[in-house]
Design a protein around this motif. Structure first.
Motif, PDB file in Angstrom:
ATOM      1  N   TRP A  75       0.831  -1.213   0.000  1.00 50.33           N
ATOM      2  CA  TRP A  75       0.000   0.000   0.000  1.00 50.33           C
ATOM      3  C   TRP A  75       0.861   1.257   0.000  1.00 50.33           C
ATOM      4  O   TRP A  75       0.665   2.170  -0.801  1.00 50.33           O
ATOM      5  N   VAL A  76       1.823   1.300   0.932  1.00 50.90           N
ATOM      6  CA  VAL A  76       2.670   2.508   1.038  1.00 50.90           C
ATOM      7  C   VAL A  76       3.429   2.717  -0.266  1.00 50.90           C
ATOM      8  O   VAL A  76       3.552   3.848  -0.752  1.00 50.90           O
ATOM      9  N   SER A 100       6.668   9.862  -1.726  1.00 51.10           N
ATOM     10  CA  SER A 100       7.204   9.099  -2.847  1.00 51.10           C
ATOM     11  C   SER A 100       8.479   8.357  -2.453  1.00 51.10           C
ATOM     12  O   SER A 100       8.729   7.240  -2.911  1.00 51.10           O
ATOM     13  N   SER A 101       9.276   8.970  -1.584  1.00 55.44           N
ATOM     14  CA  SER A 101      10.558   8.354  -1.201  1.00 55.44           C
ATOM     15  C   SER A 101      10.356   7.073  -0.409  1.00 55.44           C
ATOM     16  O   SER A 101      11.269   6.251  -0.301  1.00 55.44           O
ATOM     17  N   TRP A 102       9.172   6.894   0.174  1.00 53.78           N
ATOM     18  CA  TRP A 102       8.958   5.707   1.008  1.00 53.78           C
ATOM     19  C   TRP A 102       9.063   4.434   0.184  1.00 53.78           C
ATOM     20  O   TRP A 102       9.560   3.419   0.658  1.00 53.78           O
ATOM     21  N   ASP A 103       8.596   4.459  -1.065  1.00 52.38           N
ATOM     22  CA  ASP A 103       8.673   3.256  -1.896  1.00 52.38           C
ATOM     23  C   ASP A 103      10.121   2.865  -2.154  1.00 52.38           C
ATOM     24  O   ASP A 103      10.519   1.718  -1.935  1.00 52.38           O
ATOM     25  N   VAL A 116       3.282   3.635   8.491  1.00 53.17           N
ATOM     26  CA  VAL A 116       4.548   4.074   7.905  1.00 53.17           C
ATOM     27  C   VAL A 116       5.681   3.931   8.922  1.00 53.17           C
ATOM     28  O   VAL A 116       6.755   3.400   8.614  1.00 53.17           O
ATOM     29  N   GLN A 117       5.434   4.400  10.152  1.00 49.86           N
ATOM     30  CA  GLN A 117       6.462   4.320  11.190  1.00 49.86           C
ATOM     31  C   GLN A 117       6.867   2.872  11.458  1.00 49.86           C
ATOM     32  O   GLN A 117       8.043   2.563  11.620  1.00 49.86           O
ATOM     33  N   ALA A 118       5.861   1.998  11.548  1.00 56.05           N
ATOM     34  CA  ALA A 118       6.142   0.596  11.887  1.00 56.05           C
ATOM     35  C   ALA A 118       6.880  -0.105  10.746  1.00 56.05           C
ATOM     36  O   ALA A 118       7.725  -0.970  10.989  1.00 56.05           O
ATOM     37  N   LEU A 119       6.579   0.256   9.504  1.00 62.31           N
ATOM     38  CA  LEU A 119       7.280  -0.373   8.384  1.00 62.31           C
ATOM     39  C   LEU A 119       8.762   0.017   8.383  1.00 62.31           C
ATOM     40  O   LEU A 119       9.626  -0.808   8.126  1.00 62.31           O
ATOM     41  N   PHE A 120       9.040   1.287   8.675  1.00 62.31           N
ATOM     42  CA  PHE A 120      10.439   1.723   8.660  1.00 62.31           C
ATOM     43  C   PHE A 120      11.195   1.279   9.896  1.00 62.31           C
ATOM     44  O   PHE A 120      12.392   1.082   9.847  1.00 62.31           O
ATOM     45  N   ASP A 121      10.497   1.159  11.013  1.00 61.53           N
ATOM     46  CA  ASP A 121      11.192   0.889  12.263  1.00 61.53           C
ATOM     47  C   ASP A 121      10.469  -0.179  13.058  1.00 61.53           C
ATOM     48  O   ASP A 121       9.921   0.078  14.129  1.00 61.53           O
TER      49      ASP A 121
END
Lengths: 207, 207
Positions: free
Chosen positions: A105-106, B107-110, A167-172
């Motif tokens: 999704w992100v 956009s940078s998240w992908d 978003v936070q949980a995906l990155f960290d």
């Protein structure tokens, strides 16, 4: 022997699985006919039969994402605040499967923001999801579990909270393991209800 | 005539501008040497002097994004809850410039999620940003403007809320004009403070 309808359906499932695996590993940025062909052990020529252009592949992948999200298992929830909480938890990457789907999704946000038609589709998807949350919030207000006020505003805020937490949980994932995500949701829901959690993180909202 | 240091700096600025315009229009998904060269009116050959590989271009674009975000103007804010509110508003797409920068962040998240090193960089950026919010939250707690409790949890929740609101506003600017975004932030901050906004959207937190 002529191909049967069963062959066709089975091949379509294989293609869907291959698209999903490419998305899970590389996101929409890595979604190419070549990558899907490699995942499928097929030629790009076969793939162009399904997807004449890159844009067809992207549209297919977005549909697939929506179908799989719609079909995912949901928490059983009562009415009112418990249902709001359950709806937020259903969004979060609390399992490996939910993490994979959220990562996709992100990733889709980049490709969607670059295309007005896709961007409009996403806007409508999120608006529908806010409408559902709004109904739950309004019910919690009727039950006296949330203070009176604009339910659409509460729903928009709750959706923002959940998406940002994704978003936070995906990155960290180390800083946001499932228990931490659930704790943050409980704190958020408790604040909405007008009863911020006590120091030490006492669970205000029942599981 | 030999090239001077000034020429070099000026060319570097031109390259940065071209990269930024490509990102604003097409996101990281559309960031290629060819697109930047076209924007710059230069050959891809010249660009490979700066960016030997695609990955160098992406890394450069992420640095540029971070520099421009760090250098952006911030709201003057006092201490305590007003500073928390100002920090959240500083994140949101309330102006055309902030909308452009946020569109590039999303956009940078992908691209970042597809690369463990870039993903780690993003995780550290967001952790630093949470730490700053945490200091503001702790100060608001000391001032008695927020209930006592885990300031890191409040900061993580507030960051999630702001990031998710960014996503919603980018996809649906009609549903989330600047005034609506600010109203949602006010509602969120008021709920944290234990005073949910009154029906009708009375502004609880002073501007």
């Amino acid at each position: 022997m002529p191909r049967t309808k069963g062959d066709h359906e089975s091949r379509r499932r294989d293609v869907s699985e291959a698209v999903w695996r490419v998305l899970a590993a590389q996101g929409f940025g890595g979604l190419t006919l070549r990558a899907v062909a490699a995942e499928l052990g097929a030629t790009t020529g076969l793939l162009t039969h399904y997807f004449p252009a890159k844009r067809d592949l992207v549209a297919y992948a977005l549909d697939l994402l929506e179908q799989r999200s719609a079909a995912r298992p949901r928490r059983a929830a009562g009415a009112g605040l418990a249902a709001v909480r359950a709806a937020l938890l259903d969004i979060l990457p609390l399992t490996a499967e939910a993490t994979g789907a959220n990562r996709i999704w992100v990733s889709s946000w980049d490709v969607a923001l670059a295309d007005p038609a896709l961007s409009g589709d996403h806007a409508r998807r999120y608006a529908r999801s806010r409408d559902k949350l709004c109904d739950l919030v309004a019910e919690a207000q009727r039950l006296g579990e949330l203070p009176a006020g604009d339910p659409a505003g509460v729903a928009a805020g709750a959706q923002a909270f959940a998406l940002g937490l994704v978003v936070q949980a995906l990155f960290d994932p180390t800083a946001f393991p499932p228990a931490r995500q659930a704790e943050l949701v409980d704190g958020y829901v408790a604040a909405l209800a007008g009863s911020p959690p006590a120091p030490g993180g006492e669970r205000v909202v029942p599981s």
